[in-house]
Write a protein that holds these residues in place. Structure first.
Motif, short mmCIF file in Angstrom:
data_model
loop_
_atom_site.label_atom_id
_atom_site.label_comp_id
_atom_site.label_asym_id
_atom_site.label_seq_id
_atom_site.Cartn_x
_atom_site.Cartn_y
_atom_site.Cartn_z
N ASN A 4 15.69 38.48 12.38
CA ASN A 4 16.29 38.69 11.00
C ASN A 4 15.55 37.99 10.09
N ILE A 5 14.75 38.65 9.26
CA ILE A 5 13.62 38.34 8.20
C ILE A 5 14.24 38.68 7.01
N ALA A 6 13.72 37.42 6.09
CA ALA A 6 14.03 37.65 4.58
C ALA A 6 12.82 37.64 4.12
N PHE A 7 12.55 38.69 3.28
CA PHE A 7 11.24 38.82 2.39
C PHE A 7 11.62 38.52 1.10
N VAL A 8 10.70 37.66 0.38
CA VAL A 8 10.80 37.24 -0.94
C VAL A 8 9.37 37.40 -1.39
N ALA A 9 9.33 37.75 -3.03
CA ALA A 9 8.12 38.21 -3.30
C ALA A 9 7.99 37.51 -4.66
N SER A 10 6.65 37.10 -5.14
CA SER A 10 6.82 36.76 -6.39
C SER A 10 6.61 37.65 -7.42
N SER A 15 2.74 42.06 -5.09
CA SER A 15 3.90 41.47 -4.11
C SER A 15 5.18 42.37 -3.98
N ARG A 16 5.58 42.74 -5.18
CA ARG A 16 6.79 43.64 -5.09
C ARG A 16 6.60 44.85 -4.24
N LYS A 17 5.20 45.50 -4.32
CA LYS A 17 4.96 46.54 -3.26
C LYS A 17 5.02 46.32 -2.00
N ALA A 18 4.30 45.15 -1.85
CA ALA A 18 4.29 44.78 -0.36
C ALA A 18 5.67 44.38 0.21
N ARG A 19 6.44 43.81 -0.54
CA ARG A 19 7.78 43.39 -0.16
C ARG A 19 8.42 44.92 0.32
N ALA A 20 8.38 46.07 -0.56
CA ALA A 20 9.18 47.12 -0.38
C ALA A 20 8.78 47.69 0.83
N GLU A 21 7.18 47.63 1.09
CA GLU A 21 6.63 48.17 2.39
C GLU A 21 7.10 47.68 3.57
N LEU A 22 7.32 46.01 3.61
CA LEU A 22 7.92 45.30 4.49
C LEU A 22 9.07 45.53 4.91
N VAL A 23 10.23 45.81 3.86
CA VAL A 23 11.52 45.93 4.13
C VAL A 23 11.62 47.12 5.00
N LEU A 40 5.81 36.51 -0.22
CA LEU A 40 4.58 37.36 -0.34
C LEU A 40 4.25 37.01 -2.07
N GLY A 41 2.83 36.27 -2.03
CA GLY A 41 2.38 35.95 -3.26
C GLY A 41 1.35 35.04 -2.97
N GLY A 42 0.92 33.86 -3.73
CA GLY A 42 -0.07 32.98 -3.85
C GLY A 42 0.56 31.79 -3.30
N ASP A 43 -0.52 30.77 -3.37
CA ASP A 43 -0.04 29.34 -3.27
C ASP A 43 1.16 28.90 -4.15
N GLY A 44 1.14 29.07 -5.41
CA GLY A 44 2.12 28.64 -6.54
C GLY A 44 3.53 29.05 -6.01
N PHE A 45 3.57 30.61 -5.47
CA PHE A 45 5.08 31.29 -5.04
C PHE A 45 5.36 30.47 -3.70
N GLU A 74 -3.20 35.90 6.04
CA GLU A 74 -3.78 37.24 5.54
C GLU A 74 -2.58 38.54 5.43
N TYR A 75 -2.43 39.07 4.41
CA TYR A 75 -1.57 40.15 4.31
C TYR A 75 -1.78 41.37 5.32
N SER A 76 -0.89 41.87 5.83
CA SER A 76 -1.09 43.13 6.83
C SER A 76 0.39 43.60 7.30
N PRO A 77 0.77 44.74 7.11
CA PRO A 77 2.21 45.01 7.51
C PRO A 77 2.35 45.44 8.81
N GLU A 78 1.47 45.54 9.48
CA GLU A 78 1.39 45.94 10.84
C GLU A 78 1.46 44.75 11.95
N GLY A 79 2.35 44.89 12.96
CA GLY A 79 2.35 43.88 13.96
C GLY A 79 2.93 42.61 13.53
N LEU A 80 3.98 42.67 12.58
CA LEU A 80 4.40 41.33 11.95
C LEU A 80 5.17 40.68 12.87
#
Length: 253
Positions: A4-10, A15-23, A40-45, A74-80
């Motif tokens: 059960n994972i929640a994906f949140v993006a800056s 970031s939004r593209k990465a979230r769509a890919e992961l979801v 998904l974002g930088g340190d500020g997010f 590091e961002y990588s969609p595989e093997g999360l």
């Protein structure tokens, strides 16, 4: 750990593209239903996500889709899923700030990185610093000063030439910014349970603002800061790339 994972993006295209890919790969649940939250974002997010989810039970695992990613993996969609199972957890207590202003109002905020006081006019600030009720520095003339956690010691503190603190150390760093008098005063290391108070001298002539993780308060006359032990931020890192390792590595570059 379940899946059960929640994906949140800056609010950036990356970031939004990465979230769509992961979801699409792993599904998605609301943060309050999640076993783990992936930011998904930088340190500020990441800081924003930790503040917004501090009442939830799920730890936060960040993946860097921004420009600064000291708190991110590091961002990588595989093997999360495998990465989440193997992740190392670090626990961080934030600082609590209580700021009193010239108009008598009182403002409270939490800071994961640091609480900073900054001059808000053309002249240098004048600050009196007390620790646990005892005045330690009668007058610091400076552009500002900050108190930071170990997690925040590589952020603004490091830019101000403050020390990097090991994540396991029960200390806080008090650092001056452009200190004019005492000219060579570079700050102090304090116990984690210390209560630090800044009193602003000559408040009308030398206005000062306070900032807690980008939550700003203007025209402060005093600021009291302490570690908030009741709040525990749980952050996940890939093995061998945890916050402690990053803090050590940062000192040799």
């Amino acid at each position: 750990m379940s899946r059960n994972i929640a994906f949140v993006a800056s609010n950036t295209d990356v970031s939004r593209k990465a979230r769509a890919e992961l979801v699409a790969l792993y599904g998605d649940v609301a943060p309050d239903k999640a076993d783990i939250i992936v930011a998904l974002g930088g340190d500020g997010f990441m800081l924003q996500t930790l503040h917004e989810t501090q009442s939830l039970r799920a730890p936060v695992y960040g993946m860097n889709c921004g420009t600064v990613g000291f708190l991110m993996n590091e961002y990588s969609p595989e093997g999360l899923i495998d990465r989440l199972f193997a992740a190392e957890e670090e626990v961080i207590n934030p600082l609590s700030m209580r700021a009193e202003c010239r108009d008598g109002s009182v403002h409270e905020a939490l800071a994961i990185n640091e609480v900073s006081l900054l001059r808000a006019g053309p002249q240098a600030a004048k600050l009196r610093i007390s620790v646990d009720g005892k005045v330690r520095l009668e007058e610091l003339v400076c552009d500002g000063a900050l108190l930071c956690t170990p997690a925040g010691s590589t952020a603004y503190n490091y830019s101000a030439h403050g020390p990097i603190l090991p994540i396991g150390s029960d200390v806080l760093a008090l650092t001056a910014m452009s200190a004019f008098r005492p000219r060579r005063w570079r700050g102090a290391l304090l116990p984690k349970n210390a209560v630090v108070r800044f009193d602003v001298l000559q408040v009308e002539k030398r206005p000062v603002m306070a900032d807690a993780d980008s939550r700003s308060v203007r025209d402060v006359v005093s600021v009291e800061i302490r570690s908030e032990e009741a709040i525990r931020h749980r952050i996940l890192f890939d093995p061998g790339h945890g916050l402690e390792e990053r803090l050590i590595r940062e000192q040799f570059v």
